[in-house]
Each structure stands twice: as structure tokens, then as C-alpha cells.
Design an enzyme around this catalytic site. Structure first.
Site, mmCIF file in Angstrom:
data_model
loop_
_atom_site.group_PDB
_atom_site.id
_atom_site.type_symbol
_atom_site.label_atom_id
_atom_site.label_comp_id
_atom_site.label_asym_id
_atom_site.label_seq_id
_atom_site.Cartn_x
_atom_site.Cartn_y
_atom_site.Cartn_z
ATOM 1 N N GLY A 289 0.822 -1.204 0.000
ATOM 2 C CA GLY A 289 0.000 0.000 0.000
ATOM 3 C C GLY A 289 0.855 1.252 0.000
ATOM 4 C CB ALA A 290 1.828 3.671 1.622
ATOM 5 C CG MET A 291 8.423 2.018 2.339
ATOM 6 S SD MET A 291 8.305 0.694 3.594
ATOM 7 C CE MET A 291 9.604 1.227 4.701
ATOM 8 C CD GLU A 292 7.396 2.137 7.454
ATOM 9 O OE1 GLU A 292 6.639 1.834 6.513
ATOM 10 O OE2 GLU A 292 7.821 1.323 8.278
ATOM 11 C CG ASN A 293 10.743 4.872 2.031
ATOM 12 O OD1 ASN A 293 11.111 3.754 2.347
ATOM 13 N ND2 ASN A 293 9.924 5.100 1.012
ATOM 14 C CG HIS A 325 -0.006 2.608 8.680
ATOM 15 N ND1 HIS A 325 -0.407 1.668 9.608
ATOM 16 C CD2 HIS A 325 1.160 2.153 8.163
ATOM 17 C CE1 HIS A 325 0.493 0.695 9.645
ATOM 18 N NE2 HIS A 325 1.450 0.967 8.776
ATOM 19 C CD GLU A 326 2.784 3.654 5.312
ATOM 20 O OE1 GLU A 326 3.815 3.466 6.001
ATOM 21 O OE2 GLU A 326 2.023 2.719 4.967
ATOM 22 C CG HIS A 329 5.260 3.283 10.221
ATOM 23 N ND1 HIS A 329 5.403 2.359 11.226
ATOM 24 C CD2 HIS A 329 4.608 2.647 9.219
ATOM 25 C CE1 HIS A 329 4.861 1.203 10.841
ATOM 26 N NE2 HIS A 329 4.364 1.356 9.625
ATOM 27 C CD GLU A 348 4.223 -2.099 9.595
ATOM 28 O OE1 GLU A 348 3.150 -1.460 9.674
ATOM 29 O OE2 GLU A 348 5.179 -1.706 8.881
HETATM 30 N N1 BES Z 1 6.028 -0.710 6.171
HETATM 31 C C1 BES Z 1 4.836 -1.024 5.476
HETATM 32 C C2 BES Z 1 5.029 -1.249 4.019
HETATM 33 C C3 BES Z 1 5.718 -2.524 3.619
HETATM 34 C C4 BES Z 1 5.235 -3.724 3.987
HETATM 35 C C5 BES Z 1 6.809 -2.528 2.829
HETATM 36 C C6 BES Z 1 5.875 -4.891 3.591
HETATM 37 C C7 BES Z 1 7.440 -3.679 2.455
HETATM 38 C C8 BES Z 1 6.974 -4.870 2.821
HETATM 39 C C9 BES Z 1 3.811 0.077 5.629
HETATM 40 O O1 BES Z 1 3.936 0.858 6.754
HETATM 41 C C10 BES Z 1 2.497 -0.603 5.733
HETATM 42 O O2 BES Z 1 2.276 -1.272 6.688
HETATM 43 N N2 BES Z 1 1.639 -0.440 4.749
HETATM 44 C C11 BES Z 1 0.378 -1.118 4.647
HETATM 45 C C12 BES Z 1 -0.779 -0.184 4.789
HETATM 46 C C13 BES Z 1 -1.140 0.131 6.194
HETATM 47 C C14 BES Z 1 -2.253 1.127 6.268
HETATM 48 C C15 BES Z 1 -1.504 -1.084 7.009
HETATM 49 C C16 BES Z 1 0.349 -1.751 3.284
HETATM 50 O O3 BES Z 1 1.215 -1.437 2.485
HETATM 51 O O4 BES Z 1 -0.529 -2.572 3.044
HETATM 52 ZN ZN ZN Z 2 3.194 0.004 8.505
#
Ligand code: BES
Ligand code: ZN
Length: 919
Positions: A289-293, A325-326, A329, A348
């Protein structure tokens, strides 16, 4: 990432164990990088400052021992060109060893400077991990969990925290005018001394971070900008959200959500943002979905773009949640990070809990809780019931990508919620404050979080810690009695779980309602269930009561009556009408509908609709369901439309499947049919009221499109009514009326939510009694496609809605859609829409002849070499075979898994899921 044909016999994927954790001897404490991006080849140079791990205790370091520096690197992605140590070129064999996953520098002194030069080809990176190209074209990175090792050789583990001091990007200026990385921009300009048209930017991030938070982006991007002044510090933060220029007008909602998130974290947790810049970039091709870099979030376009023409209300809600969410983080994940990947739930689970609370505060807390529990039951409980069951802090993995699960995330968030239930909102805040005070700037474990909560509140959480090591969904049984003589009400609770360390500490929230007046005799109280069996006695209860148990779903458990007794439906009906706990009120309606659906599934000839079946209509359960339904439908006083809509909605196929515990005999088609029949029966019974409600909600529509809770709820309730009305479709006349209603809904729609809802209804109309319906359906499907006008996210919906349609020839349709020019396996969103949509279609995926399973297997074979992370996620649809009757379905599913296990080469990701699925 994958095992190649050559080494398939020699190399088995390695399993990593939590208890094998060892701190590094040597770490990289600072790194400078230079990315020279050119078409077809990118050169990456790194300068790494090597140091003895400052976290090591004196006696963990033997000054006379050999201390090798182990750098991770994925040979399928990088080619090593040169290594130097303190200016001296190193030789393979003498000075370093290189294999397919590691570069080992022999005994470099603490304080030395290591330089590497590697080449990578982002254009060929279809795995979308590391540096890759997304459409635009643009370059972007995804490093969590192990993508950085696909960019350069590095200690690619979260306990190596380093300052990324100078990150230089160089690329063609015309095609890639925007160059971004983490932290602050130090310098930018044109490259003057080489060929024309190149420019560079240099970025610096002052906060030490693990490599998984590293990011770069290069592209031609549009943006919107704003700013936010933090409080109390008064730091002015520039906010930018970037996307393909054609989508930049869809970024405003994300910006508003970002500012709301910043406000919320300050107010609720006293947490402020810590850089002068916050950048977000939307990319088309993204595995997650997204990444918190740090300072440079990268988002899947699906979770950041939103405008009324292309986004549904749920899309808006998700954008707000994911942006939150991001952002959250930044403290829970970035400032305090994980020591190793087994601790993933530390960041998470906690951050999901924070985003849930944020969404609850921004909208409706009760609605958010209902949605959260629905999701938990449908996916996490299901996972815990299958071969991928694991505790929120797993003990081993082959591919870490496979452990970004509903268990680590959603059950993890429930564990965090239980802390808050146990110590209260203020106590929880104290625990969070202490956690940051102790661990800011470090990489820690779940134990540290528990200790902070325990110490800040002076309570013993040692038994509570069992939750971290216990897989499976605990079962709690209840039994209660009342004595009017002693005025005592007694509740007996008994727990069973897979805990190997004794019983769990389970908070059970309860309330008691007067049996006749509904008055609350005991307001919400938390019981601490710590023993296997525990008796709770309540004195001075002067009248008989109805208990409301597990209020707000205070623990991720299954609560059932003791000794196999059936639930007291009369009590449920009472609670459905009067519970003062919003969650339990909804829960009671769901429990009643569930009971009705199962009765229909088990008792009736499932091919007939229930219309006219007097015996059925007079059954007790039906009466309760009907009363609750009517009361909700006729409730014109409340404008909490979402709650009304959820109360009218039957439990999903997923949650029903999960509730059947007959071992191996789930019949997905029977569940689907029974659920459909109950829905149709309700629709017929309340046709007039449904239409009246539908019309009145149509009349109340906002002139201008709004996304506040009331407007969202109004649309939701109206669309629920539409679905019921469209389900009345047996005769020619009925089918014609239903199609006309849905078509009109589509044609008068002023937003994507209503278009999607209408198309959903139409897509499942087979016109069995009225051929003209097929024309209506196909016409609207075609119109939706044309109106999408190439918009990727709208096309995703178009594929998904068709893939989930309830039509007899669904498999042929999905196969045809797979050949559609707009379909590609390379884009994860597109792939999930069509293939993921199909696996969620009970009639199609679970077709009795097994063709649905076979199709999914063949797609996975094609997909695995392209994108292992997406193929392994989709493969989990096949691993549930033990739930189904072996002769009719289980065998067919298992066969496909066996076929998959023969795939060579097979990715580690897919291998892990398939082999667990077979064992
Ligand atoms: N850190 C994750 C993204 C991620 C997950 C990157 C696995 C690489 C491998 C991010 O913070 C995250 O948890 N994203 C979720 C959405 C969130 C609202 C639960 C996602 O990507 O589904
Ligand atoms: Zn996350």
C-alpha cells in the site's frame, strides 16, 4: 530473491530463526552514496564508515579475534565492480569473499572506510523491490524488508542504524527533473563537466536509520505543496505530495489527511514531526500500500489519489488511514525501530492501532471498530485456522515478505488495544511516553514495549506477554446464572488456546442490562481473565439481567456458550435492540443473521428461495432477524447512517466461512447460496420499506459532493438498499425492474461510489428470465470502461467488479479479461484486481470441477518469475484446502499446490507458502 535452475538441487531456501539473533560485531555507522542513473544501467557507489558495534558489551568483543564484516547483497540484482578499503583495492579470495547473497570483507579494522561500486538495472527489476522503474517513467525504491541488498552490498538488517549523510543522485534533467531522497536537500545543480542535459541533487538525513527506510525517486512529477507548523516547537515543515502530472489534481485529500495526522499525533501522543520537509510520492507499480521511508514516503497511487470522479468513499477512507499510518511510523517505526524482523509487530501492530484510533477520532469510532473486527475475523482468524498460522512475533521465516500478515498487523493491533484496555487511555499514554524516553534512536524488541507499559503503570504484564508467542485464536466459553435470593449474578469463563506457557491474560469487557427495562445495571467493566477457568461474581444485582459480553471486542478471541450450548437468541435479539455498546449492538444482529444463514444452509433445499415457506418465516430466528432488520430500516430518527447500513448488512462470505468449525466440511457454494437466499428473503419481505428508504435517501442527497461521515453513511445505506432491491430477480418482470433500477442508479450517479455500486449489481445479472437485462449489463460495463478514460485506478475497479461477478460463465470471462489489452501481470494493482478478485469469487474460484483452482495455479506459474511477492500473496487462496471436503474440493486444491511445488525455478516466497500449504 529466486532460486535459479542451476542451483535448485544444491540450494534449499534457508529458514531464519528468531532465537538465532546475534548482534553485529561491526556496523556501518555512516554512509554516502552516489547514484548515476542512465537508461539500462545505474551505477551505485557507496562509502561506508565501519565501526565496532557500539551496542556490544566489553566482553562480547575479543580484540584478538577476527571480525569479518558481512554485507548482504542479492546477486540476481547487483553486479560488483570494485571494492576498496581505506583506498586499497581489495582482491576476491584474499581480502573478501563473494557468494550469491553476501559480500564478506575479511577483518576490516574499526574506523576504516569501505567503498564499493556496483551496477544495477532498474529497468529489468519486475520484482519491484530495490530500485525499479514505474510508469511515467520514473525510478523509485522499495527497501523494506530486504530491498536495499538489491541496490548495494550492506548490512541490510534493521539493527544497523547509520546516518545517510550524503546521497547524490544524477540523471537526465529533461526526463527526470525531480530527484528526491530522505531528509533535507543540501545542493542541486546541472552537471557541467560531462555531456549535456544531466543534473544532480544531494540529500542528507540527519537521523540514523536502518537501510529499509532508505528511498530515492527520480522522475517527471507534478506536485501540490503546503506547510505545517508543529506545536509546541513551532517548526515549519514543507509538505509536498508528488504524482504523475496528470493526477496532481487528485492529491488534495491526501494533503488534508497528512495535516490531520500531524495534528492528531501532537494532540493524542505529544509527538511532533522532526524534519523541515515531508515528501510523499505516488507510484503506479507498488507491491504494497505505502512505505514510511524517512521524510520520503512512497505510496501506491491507490492509497493517495482521490477525487470524486475516480475514488469511492472507501478509497477516501483508505487514503486517510494509510497517510496516517505512514506518518505515524515516523515515531513508531522510524525513531524507534525493530531490532530484527521477528519484531515487526512492534512497529506494525502499534502503528495499525494508531491509525485505527486516528480514523475512529476523525470519523465514527463505532464504525471503525466494526470494520476493524470484520477484517480481523475474515482474514486473520482464517489465517490462524490454516497452515500459515503464526504468533504475532513469529519464530522463523524463509521469506520475510510472507510475514507482513493480518496476524502481525491486525492481531498485533488487537494486542496493543488490549494494553490500552488494561491500563486505560491515560495509562497507555504514559507507557508510550516512557517507551520513547527510553528507546528514541534505537532498534528494540517487543519486550521493551511491554516493559515500558508495565513500568509506567506499575502493573505486572508478564502473563500478558504470552500473547506474543501464542498462535491461533483462543476460545473462551461463558456460562452465567442469577440468584434472586442472594442477588448475585455469576459469570464463569473458561479459556483454551495454543499457549504453551499457561493461560493467557485476557481482558473481557462486559456490561449488564436490566432484563425488562434495558437500563444499564452495570456499565462497561473490564474483567481480567487469567486462569483457565474463572468465576466472576457480582453482588447487589437486584434484578435479572442480560449480559453484554466482550464489549467493543475487547480481545481477539472467539466467545461461545459453554458445553456446546447454542447461543441465547432471545438475548441477542434484546441486545440488537438495546445494547448501549455500539459494537455489541451490531455484533448481536450479525450473530442472529449468522445463525439464520446456517440454519438455511443446513435445513432447507438450498435451490429454492424462501418465499412462501411458512414454516421458515415463522421460525424464531427469522423473527428475530426480521425484527432487527425492520427496526433498523424504519429508524428515520438516527442520522448515523453507516451504523444503520452495517446493521442491515449480512455477515460476509469470509466471516461465515471462518465460523464453521466442522473440520473439513466447508462448502463455499452452499454458504454463498444460503447467504444469498436470506438476503433475497429479507429483500422480498421488506421490498416496500427498502424502496421507500432508498428513495428518501436519494431525495436527501447532497447537491455538492462531500466526504464527511454523514454523506458517506447516506450513500452507504442507499447502496445497501439498492443491493437488496436488485437481489429480487427471479421472474422476467423482476429482472427487468432490477436492471432498470441499477441502470438508473448508474446514470444518475454523481460520484464513483454510486457508479461502482450500480455496476456491482449489474455485473451479476445473468438475464436468465429477461434477455434484455444482458444488454443493460453489457452496456453499463462498456460505459464504465469508456468513462474510465484510461485511468488506471478506475480500470482496476472495472477488472475487479467483473472478476467478482456471480455469473455461471465467470471463469471464461476472467480468462478473456486476462487477455484484455489493459491487463498486465506486471502491475500489482491490476493483477490483484483481476486475479485476487477472482479468488474471492466463491462461485468461480470454488467451481466444483476445480477449473477455478487450475486457472489460478497457471497464472501463478506465469507470475512467479515476474513478481514473487504478488504471486506468494495470491497463492494463499489455495492453502486452505483442508477446510473443504477432500473428495469434492480439498483434493483438487491440493493437486494444484502440488503442481506449483514442482515449479522450477520457484521463488523463496512462493516456495514457503506452497510447502507450508502442503504440510
Ligand atoms: N512498512 C509497510 C510497508 C511494507 C510492507 C513494505 C511490507 C514492504 C513490505 C507500511 O507501513 C504498511 O504497513 N503499509 C500497509 C498499509 C497500512 C495502512 C496497514 C500496506 O502497504 O498494506
Ligand atoms: Zn506500517
Amino acid at each position: 530473491m529466486s532460486t535459479t535452475t542451476d542451483d535448485v538441487d544444491t540450494k534449499k531456501p534457508t529458514e531464519i530463526f528468531r532465537l538465532d539473533y546475534k548482534p553485529l560485531d561491526l556496523i556501518v555507522s555512516k554512509i554516502n552514496m552516489d547514484f548515476n542513473i542512465r537508461d539500462g544501467k545505474t551505477i551505485v557507489e557507496s562509502e561506508m564508515f565501519i565501526e565496532k558495534n557500539p551496542k556490544l558489551l566489553e566482553n562480547d568483543w575479543d580484540p584478538n579475534a577476527i571480525h569479518d564484516l558481512v554485507l548482504d547483497g542479492d546477486e540476481t540484482s547487483i553486479t560488483l565492480l570494485e571494492v576498496t578499503l581505506d583506498g586499497k583495492v581489495l582482491k576476491e579470495g584474499d581480502d573478501y569473499a563473494l557468494d550469491s547473497t553476501k559480500l564478506i570483507i575479511k577483518n576490516p579494522p574499526s574506523g576504516s572506510l569501505l567503498k564499493t561500486r556496483v551496477s544495477i538495472v532498474p529497468e529489468d527489476n519486475t520484482q519491484l523491490s530495490g530500485l525499479y522503474q514505474s510508469s511515467g517513467p520514473m525510478y523509485c525504491t522499495q527497501c523494506e524488508a530486504m530491498g536495499f541488498r538489491r541496490i548495494t552490498y550492506y548490512p541490510d538488517r534493521p539493527d544497523n542504524m547509520a546516518v545517510f549523510e550524503r546521497i547524490r543522485l544524477e540523471a537526465d534533467k529533461e526526463n527526470y527533473p525531480i530527484l528526491l531522497s530522505n531528509g533535507n536537500l543540501l545542493e542541486e545543480g546541472d552537471v557541467v563537466d560531462t555531456e549535456d542535459g544531466r543534473h544532480y541533487a544531494i540529500w542528507s538525513d540527519p537521523y540514523p536509520k536502518p537501510s529499509y527506510l532508505f528511498a530515492i525517486v527520480a522522475g517527471k512529477l507534478g506536485k501540490i505543496s503546503d506547510s505545517y507548523t508543529t506545536s509546541p516547537s513551532g517548526r515549519k515543515v514543507d509538505l509536498n505530495i508528488y504524482s504523475d502530472p496528470k493526477d496532481a489534481h487528485k492529491l488534495q485529500y491526501a494533503m488534508t489527511s497528512l495535516k490531520n495526522s500531524m495534528d492528531w499525533d501532537q494532540t493524542r501522543y505529544g509527538l511532533e514531526y522532526d524534519l523541515d520537509l515531508y515528501n510523499i510520492v505516488a507510484v503506479d507499480s507498488f507491491n504494497m500500500g505505502a512505505m514510511e521511508n524517512k521524510g520520503l514516503n512512497v505510496f501506491n497511487t491507490a492509497y493517495v489519489l482521490a477525487d470524486p470522479e475516480t475514488a469511492t468513499d472507501s478509497d477516501y477512507e483508505r487514503v486517510e488511514a494509510v497517510i496516517g499510518h505512514e506518518y505515524f511510523h515516523n515515531w513508531t517505526g522510524n525513531r524507534v525501530t525493530c531490532r530484527d524482523w521477528f519484531q515487526l509487530t512492534l512497529k506494525e501492530g502499534l502503528t495499525v492501532f494508531r491509525d485505527q484510533e486516528f480514523s475512529g477520532d476523525m470519523n465514527s469510532a463505532a464504525v471503525k471498530r466494526i470494520e476493524g473486527v470484520q477484517m480481523l475475523r475474515a482474514s486473520q482468524f482464517a489465517q490462524d485456522a490454516g497452515p500459515m498460522s503464526h504468533s504475532i512475533r513469529p519464530n522463523s521465516y524463509i521469506s520475510m515478505d510472507n510475514f507482513y500478515t493480518a496476524t502481525v498487523y491486525n492481531k498485533g493491533a488487537e494486542i496493543i488495544r488490549m494494553y490500552q484496555t488494561l491500563v486505560g487511555v491515560d495509562g497507555f499514554r504514559k507507557g508510550m511516553d516512557l517507551y520513547f524516553e527510553r528507546h528514541d534512536g534505537s532498534a528494540v524488541t517487543c519486550d521493551e514495549f511491554l516493559s515500558a507499559m508495565s513500568d509506567a503503570n506499575n502493573i505486572d504484564l508478564s502473563q500478558f506477554s504470552n500473547w506474543y508467542s501464542t498462535p491461533g485464536t483462543p476460545i473462551v466459553t461463558y456460562e452465567h446464572s442469577y440468584s434472586s435470593d442472594t442477588k448475585k449474578w455469576t459469570l464463569t469463563l473458561t479459556q483454551s488456546s495454543e499457549s504453551t506457557l499457561g493461560p493467557l491474560h485476557i481482558p473481557i469487557s462486559i456490561g449488564l442490562l436490566d432484563k425488562t427495562s434495558g437500563e444499564e445495571v452495570l456499565s462497561t467493566t473490564v474483567l481480567n481473565l487469567k486462569e483457565e477457568t474463572q468465576v466472576f461474581e457480582f453482588d447487589d444485582i437486584d434484578r435479572d439481567v442480560i449480559p453484554s459480553l466482550l464489549r467493543g471486542f475487547s480481545a481477539p478471541i472467539k466467545l461461545i456458550p459453554a458445553d456446546g450450548a447454542s447461543v441465547d437468541e432471545k438475548a441477542l435479539a434484546y441486545l440488537a435492540a438495546r445494547d448501549t455498546d455500539g459494537f455489541n449492538k451490531w455484533e448481536s444482529t450479525q450473530a442472529l443473521s449468522t445463525s439464520l444463514i446456517f440454519q438455511v444452509m443446513n435445513d432447507s433445499d438450498d435451490s429454492v428461495e424462501l418465499l412462501g415457506d411458512d414454516a421458515f418465516y415463522s421460525s424464531k430466528t427469522w423473527t428475530y432477524v426480521q425484527e432487527a432488520f425492520e427496526r433498523t430500516l424504519e429508524n428515520y430518527d438516527s442520522n448515523d447512517y453507516s451504523i444503520l447500513a452495517y446493521a442491515l448488512t449480512l455477515p460476509s462470505q469470509g466471516s461465515l466461512t471462518e465460523l464453521i468449525d466442522t473440520g473439513d466440511d466447508v462448502d463455499p457454494i452452499a454458504i454463498h447460496t444460503a447467504r444469498g437466499n436470506v438476503k433475497k428473503s429479507l429483500a422480498r419481505k421488506f421490498q416496500i420499506q427498502l424502496k421507500k428508504r432508498y428513495d428518501s435517501l436519494t431525495d436527501d442527497g447532497d447537491v455538492e459532493f462531500k466526504v464527511d461521515s454523514t454523506s458517506i453513511g447516506r450513500r452507504l445505506l442507499r447502496n445497501v438498499c439498492l443491493q437488496y432491491l436488485c437481489s429480487i430477480s427471479t421472474t422476467e418482470e423482476e429482472q427487468t425492474i432490477a436492471a432498470a433500477l441499477a441502470k438508473n442508479h448508474y446514470e444518475t450517479a454523481t460520484c464513483m461510489t454510486d457508479k461502482v455500486s450500480a455496476l456491482n449489481c449489474l455485473a451479476s445479472m445473468d438475464g436468465s428470465a429477461a434477455a434484455s437485462v444482458v444488454n443493460d449489463r453489457d452496456e453499463i460495463i462498456q460505459r464504465f470502461y469508456e468513462e474510465a478514460n484510461g485511468d488506471a485506478l478506475v480500470l482496476d475497479k472495472w477488472f475487479a467488479i467483473q472478476a467478482m461477478a456471480d455469473l455461471p460463465d465467470i471463469l471464461d470471462r476472467v480468462k478473456a479479461l486476462k487477455e484484455h489489452p489493459d491487463f498486465t501481470l506486471k502491475n500489482p494493482n491490476r493483477c490483484r484486481s483481476l486475479i485476487g478478485g477472482f479468488t474471492a469469487n466463491p462461485g468461480g474460484f470454488h467451481a466444483a470441477n476445480g477449473d477455478g483452482y487450475k486457472f489460478v495455479r497457471s497464472v501463478l506459474e506465469e507470475l512467479d518469475p515476474i513478481n514473487a511477492s504478488v504471486s506468494s500473496r495470491l497463492s494463499s487462496s489455495l492453502i486452505t484446502w483442508k477446510k473443504y471436503n477432500f473428495e469434492s474440493r480439498g483434493k483438487l486444491m491440493k493437486n494444484e499446490l502440488e503442481e506449483l511445488s514442482k515449479l522450477t525455478p520457484i521463488s523463496d516466497d512462493l516456495f514457503e507458502i506452497v510447502s507450508k500449504g502442503l504440510n
